[in-house]
Structures are given as C-alpha cells and as structure tokens.
Design a protein around this motif. Structure first.
Motif, PDB file in Angstrom:
ATOM      1  N   MET A   1      36.816  25.164  31.430  1.00 11.64           N
ATOM      2  CA  MET A   1      37.756  24.553  30.485  1.00 11.64           C
ATOM      3  C   MET A   1      38.418  25.615  29.617  1.00 11.64           C
ATOM      4  SD  MET A   1      35.648  21.158  29.243  1.00 11.64           S
ATOM      5  CE  MET A   1      36.882  20.808  27.987  1.00 11.64           C
ATOM      6  N   ARG A   2      37.637  26.585  29.174  1.00 11.77           N
ATOM      7  CA  ARG A   2      38.219  27.652  28.354  1.00 11.77           C
ATOM      8  C   ARG A   2      39.227  28.464  29.158  1.00 11.77           C
ATOM      9  NH1 ARG A   2      34.629  32.689  26.816  1.00 11.77           N
ATOM     10  NH2 ARG A   2      35.258  33.146  28.960  1.00 11.77           N
ATOM     11  N   GLU A   3      38.914  28.685  30.425  1.00 11.93           N
ATOM     12  CA  GLU A   3      39.802  29.461  31.291  1.00 11.93           C
ATOM     13  C   GLU A   3      41.158  28.781  31.442  1.00 11.93           C
ATOM     14  OE1 GLU A   3      40.462  32.801  33.852  1.00 11.93           O
ATOM     15  OE2 GLU A   3      38.798  32.337  32.514  1.00 11.93           O
ATOM     16  N   VAL A   4      41.151  27.472  31.615  1.00 10.97           N
ATOM     17  CA  VAL A   4      42.398  26.723  31.805  1.00 10.97           C
ATOM     18  C   VAL A   4      43.154  26.581  30.490  1.00 10.97           C
ATOM     19  CG1 VAL A   4      43.365  24.484  32.430  1.00 10.97           C
ATOM     20  CG2 VAL A   4      41.520  25.467  33.800  1.00 10.97           C
ATOM     21  N   ILE A   5      42.465  26.115  29.454  1.00 13.94           N
ATOM     22  CA  ILE A   5      43.121  25.866  28.169  1.00 13.94           C
ATOM     23  C   ILE A   5      43.583  27.169  27.511  1.00 13.94           C
ATOM     24  CG2 ILE A   5      42.781  24.933  25.841  1.00 13.94           C
ATOM     25  CD1 ILE A   5      40.813  22.936  27.071  1.00 13.94           C
ATOM     26  N   GLY A   6      42.757  28.225  27.654  1.00 14.18           N
ATOM     27  CA  GLY A   6      43.103  29.501  27.033  1.00 14.18           C
ATOM     28  C   GLY A   6      44.385  30.106  27.573  1.00 14.18           C
ATOM     29  N   ARG A   7      44.704  29.800  28.818  1.00 11.50           N
ATOM     30  CA  ARG A   7      45.920  30.354  29.418  1.00 11.50           C
ATOM     31  C   ARG A   7      47.171  29.850  28.714  1.00 11.50           C
ATOM     32  NH1 ARG A   7      46.753  30.234  35.853  1.00 11.50           N
ATOM     33  NH2 ARG A   7      44.693  31.183  35.614  1.00 11.50           N
TER      34      ARG A   7
ATOM     35  N   PRO B   1      33.850  35.022  39.332  1.00 12.78           N
ATOM     36  CA  PRO B   1      34.758  34.566  40.392  1.00 12.78           C
ATOM     37  C   PRO B   1      34.738  33.050  40.585  1.00 12.78           C
ATOM     38  CG  PRO B   1      33.563  36.501  41.124  1.00 12.78           C
ATOM     39  CD  PRO B   1      32.909  36.050  39.848  1.00 12.78           C
ATOM     40  N   ILE B   2      33.584  32.413  40.341  1.00 15.22           N
ATOM     41  CA  ILE B   2      33.507  30.957  40.470  1.00 15.22           C
ATOM     42  C   ILE B   2      34.349  30.283  39.396  1.00 15.22           C
ATOM     43  CG2 ILE B   2      31.947  28.971  40.419  1.00 15.22           C
ATOM     44  CD1 ILE B   2      29.739  30.793  41.463  1.00 15.22           C
ATOM     45  N   ILE B   3      34.300  30.840  38.176  1.00 15.23           N
ATOM     46  CA  ILE B   3      35.122  30.302  37.086  1.00 15.23           C
ATOM     47  C   ILE B   3      36.609  30.448  37.410  1.00 15.23           C
ATOM     48  CG2 ILE B   3      35.774  30.636  34.669  1.00 15.23           C
ATOM     49  CD1 ILE B   3      32.844  31.499  34.182  1.00 15.23           C
ATOM     50  N   SER B   4      36.983  31.612  37.923  1.00 13.91           N
ATOM     51  CA  SER B   4      38.378  31.834  38.316  1.00 13.91           C
ATOM     52  C   SER B   4      38.800  30.859  39.407  1.00 13.91           C
ATOM     53  CB  SER B   4      38.550  33.279  38.804  1.00 13.91           C
ATOM     54  OG  SER B   4      39.847  33.517  39.275  1.00 13.91           O
ATOM     55  N   LEU B   5      37.913  30.621  40.363  1.00  8.15           N
ATOM     56  CA  LEU B   5      38.201  29.660  41.429  1.00  8.15           C
ATOM     57  C   LEU B   5      38.361  28.252  40.864  1.00  8.15           C
ATOM     58  CD1 LEU B   5      38.457  28.928  44.439  1.00  8.15           C
ATOM     59  CD2 LEU B   5      35.953  28.757  44.522  1.00  8.15           C
ATOM     60  N   GLY B   6      37.514  27.889  39.911  1.00  9.06           N
ATOM     61  CA  GLY B   6      37.621  26.568  39.287  1.00  9.06           C
ATOM     62  C   GLY B   6      38.953  26.371  38.608  1.00  9.06           C
TER      63      GLY B   6
ATOM     64  N   ASN C   1      44.360  37.765  43.325  1.00 10.58           N
ATOM     65  CA  ASN C   1      45.078  38.682  42.441  1.00 10.58           C
ATOM     66  C   ASN C   1      44.328  38.937  41.140  1.00 10.58           C
ATOM     67  OD1 ASN C   1      47.239  39.089  44.179  1.00 10.58           O
ATOM     68  ND2 ASN C   1      48.394  37.371  43.374  1.00 10.58           N
ATOM     69  N   ARG C   2      43.571  37.948  40.675  1.00 10.14           N
ATOM     70  CA  ARG C   2      42.828  38.108  39.432  1.00 10.14           C
ATOM     71  C   ARG C   2      41.464  38.752  39.643  1.00 10.14           C
ATOM     72  NH1 ARG C   2      42.219  32.801  36.259  1.00 10.14           N
ATOM     73  NH2 ARG C   2      41.482  34.289  34.710  1.00 10.14           N
ATOM     74  N   ALA C   3      40.927  38.648  40.841  1.00  6.14           N
ATOM     75  CA  ALA C   3      39.557  39.094  41.112  1.00  6.14           C
ATOM     76  C   ALA C   3      39.283  40.554  40.749  1.00  6.14           C
ATOM     77  CB  ALA C   3      39.210  38.826  42.578  1.00  6.14           C
ATOM     78  N   PRO C   4      40.180  41.524  41.096  1.00  5.22           N
ATOM     79  CA  PRO C   4      39.846  42.927  40.798  1.00  5.22           C
ATOM     80  C   PRO C   4      39.684  43.223  39.303  1.00  5.22           C
ATOM     81  CG  PRO C   4      41.610  42.786  42.425  1.00  5.22           C
ATOM     82  CD  PRO C   4      41.411  41.403  41.890  1.00  5.22           C
ATOM     83  N   LEU C   5      40.170  42.366  38.439  1.00  6.97           N
ATOM     84  CA  LEU C   5      40.091  42.613  36.996  1.00  6.97           C
ATOM     85  C   LEU C   5      39.031  41.765  36.303  1.00  6.97           C
ATOM     86  CD1 LEU C   5      43.942  42.713  36.259  1.00  6.97           C
ATOM     87  CD2 LEU C   5      42.422  44.636  36.731  1.00  6.97           C
ATOM     88  N   LEU C   6      38.289  40.968  37.060  1.00  5.05           N
ATOM     89  CA  LEU C   6      37.326  40.065  36.446  1.00  5.05           C
ATOM     90  C   LEU C   6      36.205  40.813  35.740  1.00  5.05           C
ATOM     91  CD1 LEU C   6      36.951  37.215  39.115  1.00  5.05           C
ATOM     92  CD2 LEU C   6      38.063  37.081  36.888  1.00  5.05           C
TER      93      LEU C   6
END
Length: 246
Positions: free
Chosen positions: A1-7, A94-99, A70-75
């Motif tokens: 949720m933070r990943e989506v809303i924070g964007r 990576p699971i959070i990024s995938l979500g 594209n985001r994975a190398p900087l995680l």
C-alpha cells in the motif's frame, strides 16, 4: 500500500493518475499505429477501436513486466538502511515491487473492460481466466527481479542496460503486431521473448473469447517456476556481500 500510494503522494490527482496514465498511453499508441501507420489486426473487423483494445491488452501485460524489471536493479541500492542497519528480509523487496505492478495491471484491466463494454459490448466469460493466463509471466518476472536486484548491487550499469533490453523486448514481442505478419524464419526469435506466450494467451481470452492453450500454458508455467526458483537461489547466495559492497 505504501508503495502504491507513495508514488502519487503530493500530486493533485493522486491515485487517479493510475487510471489516467494507461488511458493516455492507449490514446498515443493507437493514434501512432492506427492512424499514422494505418495498422490493422488480422482476424477481426479491422476497426480502430478493435486495434486499440487489442493493443492495450498486450501493453498492460508488458507494462507489468517492464515496470518490475526496470525498478529491480535499484531495489537494494535504494534501501541501504534495510541492508546495513536493521535485520530485514530483503527478498520481499522484489515481491513488493511486483505487488505494485500487479495493482497497476488491475487498474489497466478495469480501463480495458470499461472501453470494451462501451464500444463493443459484454466481454466473453473467458476474461475470468486473466489471472491464470498471466501467472507464468508473474513467476518469471519475480525471478528476473530477484536476479536483477542482486546484480544491481555489484554492477551499477545493470539499471541502464535493462532499460534498453525491455525496450527491445517490447518491439520483439507481438504487442504492436500479430506473430503472423513476421516472416517465418524470424518467428523462433520472437518465441525467445518471455512475453510472447502470455501476450498471445491474454489476447485470446480477452478479445477473441478463446480458452487457454493449456499445453503452452503448462510449458510457460514450468519455465516460470524454474526462473523464479533460480532467481531466489541466486539472490540468497549473493546477498551476503550486499553490506560490504554498499
């Protein structure tokens, strides 16, 4: 949720951007390929509306894959505190990024459904197979994300290289055109792309009302499980050096 809303935090439209972005992308690609290049999709009625829906069905699958890769190398490099200061299960990044990417895939699917219902009618019941159709690609994407997240710590150029690779994959996958227009001798190269099988299956269930090709899906599923397992093993093997490098 933070990943989506924070964007979208701090923006005027907030989460509405997640709906606006796929609509804008659909409009641009449809104009360029349907009006400028006068492209048509074989097997349908040849209308620009159909072309837009077929194109969008492929793009929403590609965007999920590309966003994660594209985001994975900087995680890891973007979360140094999790590596050096606290005990944290780094493998879930990576699971959070995938979500987050799956959330945007869901939003794009809702946009596709609305446009299909308005301009075509009630979609086929086979659209319910979408989660099953994309599952092999989800597993492959997760495996690639674990690999790229680890490589991004040791090789900082990976972040630049993967952007070029995903762009190449977009044009070497049947997103803007059907496989049938590709010369026979070049089609095996398209099948190397991890996107080809899933994009074709998603189009079949969304646009043409066909069921899944279960033999192809099973092969993709086995490959997806293998890639996910290898990616996780690689990540766990290499994570011991993260703190020293960072």
């Amino acid at each position: 949720m933070r990943e989506v809303i924070g964007r979208y935090r701090g923006s005027v439209m907030g989460l509405l951007w997640s709906f606006f972005n796929p609509i804008l992308m659909l409009a641009v690609y449809t104009f360029v390929f349907s009006y400028v290049f006068n492209a048509r999709w074989s097997g349908g009625d040849g209308s620009k509306t159909e072309f837009a829906l077929v194109l969008f069905a492929g793009l929403m699958v590609f965007n999920m894959f590309a966003e994660c890769c594209n985001r994975a190398p900087l995680l890891i490099t973007g979360n140094v505190g999790y590596v050096k200061k606290v005990v944290f299960p780094l493998e879930i990044l990576p699971i959070i990024s995938l979500g987050s990417s799956l959330f945007h895939l869901l939003v794009s699917f809702v946009v596709w459904l609305v446009f299909y219902a308005v301009f075509v009618g009630i979609p086929s019941p086979t659209v319910a197979l979408l989660p099953v159709a994309v599952l092999p690609l989800i597993l492959m994407t997760l495996g690639f994300s674990w690999m790229l997240a680890s490589l991004g710590v040791y090789l900082r150029d990976v972040a630049q290289v993967i952007g070029v690779v995903t762009l190449v994959l977009m044009y070497l996958s049947p997103i803007f055109y059907p496989i049938s227009v590709m010369p026979e001798q070049y089609r095996p190269f398209m099948n190397i792309s991890p996107l080809t099988s899933t994009v074709e299956q998603v189009r079949d269930i969304l646009m043409w009302g066909r069921g899944l090709d279960w033999s192809t899906w099973l092969i993709s599923m086995v490959v997806g499980l293998l890639v996910a397992w290898l990616g996780f093993v690689w990540f766990q093997k290499t994570r011991r050096g993260f703190a020293d490098v960072l």
